[in-house]
Design an enzyme around this catalytic site. Structure first.
Site, short mmCIF file in Angstrom:
data_model
loop_
_atom_site.label_atom_id
_atom_site.label_comp_id
_atom_site.label_asym_id
_atom_site.label_seq_id
_atom_site.Cartn_x
_atom_site.Cartn_y
_atom_site.Cartn_z
N ASP A 178 0.57 9.75 3.37
CA ASP A 178 -0.08 9.00 2.32
C ASP A 178 -1.23 8.23 2.99
OD1 ASP A 178 -0.47 7.45 -0.13
OD2 ASP A 178 0.45 5.80 0.99
MG LIG Z 1 0.29 4.27 -0.58
#
Ligand SMILES: [Mg+2]
Length: 237
Positions: A15
């Site tokens: 991420d």
């Molecule tokens: Mg994040």
């Protein structure tokens, strides 16, 4: 770099915001720039208020309750209303803010050094919910796109984390077919961890504040600094 034990993972999905890069830093910087250019004061409380409104809209997007287009305009409409800011050209403000977000970055922990050290040992990809132009800019400027084997941005993919559609689209483009050898590392329980669980891959929750999980999803691993990824991967440097 020495690997102890048999290597389990071949592929890492990272991420970006709140994991490799400090989203709050970019957000603050960009908001300050926008307020300077319209000549209005910006308080710490307003920055926090905007962060709260922005988070709530991203949660709604994760749940499929709103579209990205609605998110991009509604967050400023709500923010201006909450702080009684009138007479601002919303469209121009929004554009300047988005440009600013893509032009500034700060790493969390030693993110760049860490992903660089793993280069060649693992295939690494970015999986991010976001606006293509903003994320591409930030990834390029930060040097992260050079290190990654691929980048998946939800706007370009056409669906968002945690949906199965998003993960299936990404996973079918990877060389690794065994989902048990793929690990997602992210700070969001509701997008990274839930998405990873639903997709049948392994999950690592990056929890820098050592917060108690607000949701019941159970990640396979939990780390509070990115350096701990070496322990998860059983690499001893
Ligand atoms: Mg994040």
């Amino acid at each position: 770099m020495e690997k102890e034990n048999k290597q389990v993972f071949t592929t890492l999905l990272w991420d970006v915001d709140g994991t490799l890069l400090d989203f709050n830093y970019s957000m603050r910087h960009s908001l300050r720039r926008c307020f300077r250019s319209i000549g209005r004061p910006l308080t710490e409380e307003m920055i926090e208020g905007y962060g709260r409104i922005n988070d709530s809209y991203w949660k709604k997007l994760e749940l499929g309750e709103i579209t990205r287009k609605e998110l991009l305009s509604a967050r400023f409409r709500d923010f201006f209303a909450e702080y009684g800011l009138s007479g601002i050209d919303e469209e121009a403000f929004r554009k300047e803010y988005e440009t600013g977000l893509g032009n500034t970055y700060a790493f969390l922990d030693d993110a760049l050094t860490i992903v660089k050290s793993l280069q060649g040992h693992y295939r690494q990809y970015v999986v991010t919910n976001g606006v293509t132009a903003i994320q591409e800019n930030k990834l390029k400027l930060s040097g992260l796109s050079e290190v990654m084997d691929g980048i998946f941005i939800s706007e370009a993919v056409g669906s968002d984390k945690p949906s199965r559609t998003f993960f299936d689209c990404c996973l079918e483009q990877l060389e690794e077919r065994d989902r048990g050898r793929i690990l997602i590392i992210g700070d969001s329980m509701t997008s990274d961890i839930l998405g990873g669980i639903q997709a049948g891959i392994r999950t690592c929750w990056y929890n820098p504040g050592k917060k108690k999980p607000a949701y019941v999803y159970r990640a396979d691993y939990e780390i509070s600094v990115l350096q701990q990824i070496y322990e998860v991967l059983q690499i001893f440097v």
